[in-house]
Design a protein around this motif. Structure first.
Motif, PDB file in Angstrom:
ATOM      1  N   ALA A  46       0.878  -1.172   0.000  1.00 52.94           N
ATOM      2  CA  ALA A  46       0.000   0.000   0.000  1.00 52.94           C
ATOM      3  C   ALA A  46       0.915   1.221   0.000  1.00 52.94           C
ATOM      4  O   ALA A  46       1.468   1.596   1.030  1.00 52.94           O
ATOM      5  N   LYS A  49       2.226   3.851   2.954  1.00 54.64           N
ATOM      6  CA  LYS A  49       1.826   3.453   4.299  1.00 54.64           C
ATOM      7  C   LYS A  49       2.946   2.811   5.118  1.00 54.64           C
ATOM      8  O   LYS A  49       2.704   2.352   6.247  1.00 54.64           O
ATOM      9  N   SER A  52       3.218   4.519   8.406  1.00 48.32           N
ATOM     10  CA  SER A  52       2.063   4.280   9.279  1.00 48.32           C
ATOM     11  C   SER A  52       2.207   2.916   9.962  1.00 48.32           C
ATOM     12  O   SER A  52       1.998   2.789  11.174  1.00 48.32           O
ATOM     13  N   PHE A  53       2.576   1.915   9.177  1.00 46.11           N
ATOM     14  CA  PHE A  53       2.794   0.589   9.750  1.00 46.11           C
ATOM     15  C   PHE A  53       3.887   0.657  10.824  1.00 46.11           C
ATOM     16  O   PHE A  53       3.739   0.126  11.931  1.00 46.11           O
ATOM     17  N   GLY A  56       2.810   2.011  14.104  1.00 45.58           N
ATOM     18  CA  GLY A  56       2.129   1.002  14.924  1.00 45.58           C
ATOM     19  C   GLY A  56       3.131   0.123  15.663  1.00 45.58           C
ATOM     20  O   GLY A  56       2.985  -0.138  16.860  1.00 45.58           O
ATOM     21  N   VAL A  57       4.168  -0.326  14.960  1.00 42.92           N
ATOM     22  CA  VAL A  57       5.185  -1.178  15.604  1.00 42.92           C
ATOM     23  C   VAL A  57       5.892  -0.390  16.717  1.00 42.92           C
ATOM     24  O   VAL A  57       6.110  -0.903  17.829  1.00 42.92           O
TER      25      VAL A  57
ATOM     26  N   GLY B  54      -6.822   5.992   5.729  1.00 42.22           N
ATOM     27  CA  GLY B  54      -5.973   4.920   5.205  1.00 42.22           C
ATOM     28  C   GLY B  54      -4.830   4.584   6.146  1.00 42.22           C
ATOM     29  O   GLY B  54      -4.416   3.421   6.258  1.00 42.22           O
ATOM     30  N   GLU B  55      -4.342   5.605   6.853  1.00 40.63           N
ATOM     31  CA  GLU B  55      -3.282   5.370   7.839  1.00 40.63           C
ATOM     32  C   GLU B  55      -3.722   4.381   8.902  1.00 40.63           C
ATOM     33  O   GLU B  55      -2.905   3.614   9.433  1.00 40.63           O
ATOM     34  N   ALA B  58      -2.988   0.661   8.364  1.00 39.17           N
ATOM     35  CA  ALA B  58      -1.564   0.330   8.435  1.00 39.17           C
ATOM     36  C   ALA B  58      -1.050   0.429   9.870  1.00 39.17           C
ATOM     37  O   ALA B  58      -0.252  -0.400  10.317  1.00 39.17           O
ATOM     38  N   ILE B  59      -1.515   1.438  10.603  1.00 38.99           N
ATOM     39  CA  ILE B  59      -1.090   1.574  12.004  1.00 38.99           C
ATOM     40  C   ILE B  59      -1.588   0.370  12.804  1.00 38.99           C
ATOM     41  O   ILE B  59      -0.848  -0.217  13.603  1.00 38.99           O
ATOM     42  N   ALA B  61      -2.217  -2.598  11.714  1.00 41.47           N
ATOM     43  CA  ALA B  61      -1.425  -3.775  11.334  1.00 41.47           C
ATOM     44  C   ALA B  61      -0.068  -3.754  12.041  1.00 41.47           C
ATOM     45  O   ALA B  61       0.412  -4.787  12.530  1.00 41.47           O
ATOM     46  N   GLY B  62       0.541  -2.580  12.125  1.00 39.51           N
ATOM     47  CA  GLY B  62       1.827  -2.457  12.829  1.00 39.51           C
ATOM     48  C   GLY B  62       1.684  -2.778  14.312  1.00 39.51           C
ATOM     49  O   GLY B  62       2.552  -3.436  14.908  1.00 39.51           O
ATOM     50  N   SER B  85      -5.205   0.290   1.438  1.00 36.02           N
ATOM     51  CA  SER B  85      -4.581  -0.249   2.651  1.00 36.02           C
ATOM     52  C   SER B  85      -5.302  -1.510   3.118  1.00 36.02           C
ATOM     53  O   SER B  85      -4.671  -2.459   3.589  1.00 36.02           O
ATOM     54  N   ILE B  89      -2.592  -4.274   2.709  1.00 38.98           N
ATOM     55  CA  ILE B  89      -2.007  -4.598   4.022  1.00 38.98           C
ATOM     56  C   ILE B  89      -2.882  -5.601   4.779  1.00 38.98           C
ATOM     57  O   ILE B  89      -2.441  -6.703   5.080  1.00 38.98           O
TER      58      ILE B  89
END
Ligand SMILES: Cc1ncc(C[n+]2csc(CCOP(=O)(O)OP(=O)(O)O)c2C)c(N)n1
Ligand SMILES: [Mg+2]
Lengths: 193, 170
Positions: A46, A49, A52-53, A56-57, B54-55, B58-59, B61-62, B85, B89
């Protein structure tokens, strides 16, 4: 101008057990230098992103450093991420953009705003703890200790040489980069979560 | 016939707690303000406001990759914006992302003039995202069903909040 694989070799020395999230041509480059592939999440599924991922981590694992190698075209697609990251202000978040001025994966078309915009300026004004720009690898390497030990969120714009891909997709050599789905499973197993 | 109880924000948050939700990744809509106040008061929930929906996928998922249990809270308009996303994702990386989606324009009676509502379910079906509708407190347990479904199928699941006039407000 900085060669992205040379740059990544410098970052690899500082990543320790950190998680690295590269995207676009950066994924291939990072794959060539990484010594801890269980903690790499190449993410291109994506566009825009990756940061953004990675946010989150970083929020889930505040004791681990998280490094993102964003593309400049990718970051333009999700500029709001700068504000979202700055709002949560994770101290362990290191956001790099490889500013090669083009969409390298799709043949090297220029990104809008090239030579007008400042990514570091935008990150700074969005509220990152620190924002830097480097166009010389030696400059960065001599300050890497300081910059990568600073409290995040840290943003660094690197002016890089584009590695333009022009061959038809089917004729491109296999990248050897893990599918994101597999990389996430490997990371979760490695973290024991 | 006695009027059925509407969907209360307390019932939704109770479901979050029951499912061990750690983070709420959200962008508000006009129906969720009271819910927002309640979430802020709940110290087991870490709130992550996003600039664009959309963020949020992804957030989330992280967060899952880092061992947490997020829920996404957005409007159907924002869900439509998040398609790439959700596909690239949540679907392709097999991430059990649960999204609570404010069903703007939803109605049981008469025509549905709002295209946001008309597009919602056909789009979810096209994206192969299972979904549940909740309208009343009695439906709240479907949030648990959505978490179970997401875990079982290793993929995104939507919960449509179809509380026509009232939303999460009192
Ligand atoms: C939403 C979306 N639009 C367009 C594309 C097509 N696309 C794939 S890679 C790419 C270029 C990426 O550019 P950049 O982020 O600058 O990374 P670089 O290729 O320069 O490393 C584009 C436009 C896509 N994958 N997704
Ligand atoms: Mg580029």
């Amino acid at each position: 101008m900085i060669n992205q694989v040379d740059l990544m070799a410098v970052v690899e020395k500082h990543r320790n057990n950190g998680v690295v999230v590269p995207t676009m041509t950066g994924s291939r480059g990072w794959n060539a230098v990484s010594n801890n592939k269980d903690r790499d999440i190449p993410l291109g599924g994506a566009m825009g992103k990756a940061s953004s991922f990675a946010l989150g981590v970083a929020l889930a694992q505040p004791d681990l450093k998280v490094f993102v190698f964003d593309g400049d075209g990718s970051l333009l697609m999700n500029l709001g991420t700068l504000v979202t990251v700055a709002e949560k202000a994770p101290k362990n978040f290191y956001h790099f953009v490889l500013e090669n001025g083009v969409y390298a994966v799709t043949g090297g078309q220029p990104i809008p705003g090239v030579d007008k915009l400042s990514f570091a300026g935008m990150a700074k004004e969005a509220g990152y703890a620190a924002a830097y720009e480097f166009d010389d690898l030696e400059d960065f390497a001599s300050r890497a200790d300081e910059v990568l030990e600073a409290e995040g969120p840290v943003f660094i714009c690197f002016k890089t040489t584009p590695e333009i891909q022009n061959e038809p997709i089917g004729l491109r050599p296999a990248s050897g980069v893990k599918p994101t789905r597999v990389a996430i499973k490997d990371l979760m197993a490695d973290l024991g979560v | 016939m006695a009027q059925q109880a509407l969907l209360s924000p307390e019932a939704v948050i109770e479901e979050f707690n029951k499912n061990g939700v750690t983070h709420v990744v959200y962008l508000p809509d006009s129906e969720t303000n009271w819910m927002y106040q309640l979430m802020q008061a709940d110290h087991t929930l870490d709130l992550i406001p996003v600039s664009r929906e959309g963020e949020s996928i992804a957030i989330a998922a992280g967060l899952i990759a880092g061992g947490k249990k997020p829920v996404v809270l957005i409007q159907n308009t924002g869900m439509l914006e998040s398609g790439d996303s959700i596909r690239g994702i949540a679907k392709d990386c097999q991430m059990p992302v649960v999204m609570l989606v404010g069903y703007r324009g939803w109605t049981r009676h008469g025509p549905t003039p709002d295209s946001a509502a008309r597009y919602t379910e056909p789009t979810l079906r096209a994206w192969e995202v299972p979904y549940y509708l909740i309208e009343h407190d009695e439906d709240a347990s479907r949030i648990t069903a959505a978490f179970d479904d997401a875990a079982r199928s290793s993929g995104p699941v939507a919960v449509l909040v179809g509380d026509e006039y009232h939303g999460f407000n009192r």
